[in-house]
Enzyme design. Sequence first.
Site, short mmCIF file in Angstrom:
data_model
loop_
_atom_site.label_atom_id
_atom_site.label_comp_id
_atom_site.label_asym_id
_atom_site.label_seq_id
_atom_site.Cartn_x
_atom_site.Cartn_y
_atom_site.Cartn_z
N HIS A 1 0.85 -1.21 0.00
CA HIS A 1 0.00 0.00 0.00
C HIS A 1 0.89 1.26 0.00
CE1 HIS A 1 -3.30 2.67 0.89
NE2 HIS A 1 -4.14 1.68 1.10
N GLU B 1 -0.23 1.29 -5.70
CA GLU B 1 -0.13 0.09 -4.87
C GLU B 1 -0.06 -1.16 -5.73
OE1 GLU B 1 -3.56 0.38 -2.26
OE2 GLU B 1 -3.45 2.55 -2.35
#
Length: 303
Positions: free
Chosen positions: A177, A279
């Site tokens: 992330h 991500e």
Amino acid sequence: MVERSKKPGPIPVSSTEPESPGFVFKSDRVKLSLPTGESAEILLHGATVISWVAGGGENLFLSEKAALDGSKPVRGGIPLVFPVFGKSTEGPTAALPQHGFARICKWELLGRTSETDTSIQVDFGLGPENLTVEQRKQWPYDFGLIYSVNLSKSSLETKMLVRNEGSETFDFNFLFHTYLRIPDVNNLTIEGLKGTSYKCKVTKSEAVEEMVELSVGSEVDRVYANVPDTVQVKNGGEAIFKVDRTNLEDVVVWNPWEGASKMADFGPEDGYKNMICIEAGAVSKWHTLEPQSVWEGSTIINL
Ligand code: TA6
């Protein structure tokens, strides 16, 4: 590769060990550095990379209100998403919190696994023994994760290995992330997504990307599935990051825009202008891991 073993536990690395310039371990974090000045800092909490300095500055966005004490996931850097992306309402991950447990557990430091003048790597491990009783109940599979962070002069490589150590098959998602720090979201374009199908969580719709150069002018939260190539992040037309992936077929693009002000741990309030989450992950479908099988996915962010 360091073997993460259930017993006798991690390779002991004591915080009182003499420090070498390239690798410093202090109670809750590891700092890697190269003789040429580049560095990376990784918390044991979530094995979250919270800083990557190279090319003359910081390349990751870290909220000034981020909790770094283990009380919640870190808002910024590179939190790790496993074994579920988002929040499941049904199936074996339904009891887990949003984005799973990997980003909220304390990982074991396995140690430095390579070091030269131009690169240095550290490995971390996570297994059922590192989970709380409650987390074990929420996802009762036997698994082993080995996470490698490799710092080079002009790139940062992160690699995750997932091993099924039990006798039951399990399904999982995985994602880095990554919060990239950018000079100004108004000058940002993202390239490499044209022709790729995506699901937009903001408009709750699906579409195929038409833009060669995608710009962001409002909240964006999209899962692009099966992205074929490198994704480039540009500032005023100049490439500032090139994100390559191996065995991570999907790319999530997220910027909360003014919604950032509703997040208690996001700061400064206009910090969304200086970040974009690009991500790399395996999240558009479940990945099935048979007993005693291994899955590996990695990404390299080049300056
Ligand atoms: O990866 C994008 C996303 O799933 C968004 O939907 C957004 O809510 C974000 O992650 C942040 O999630 P968090 O649980 O860290 O607040």
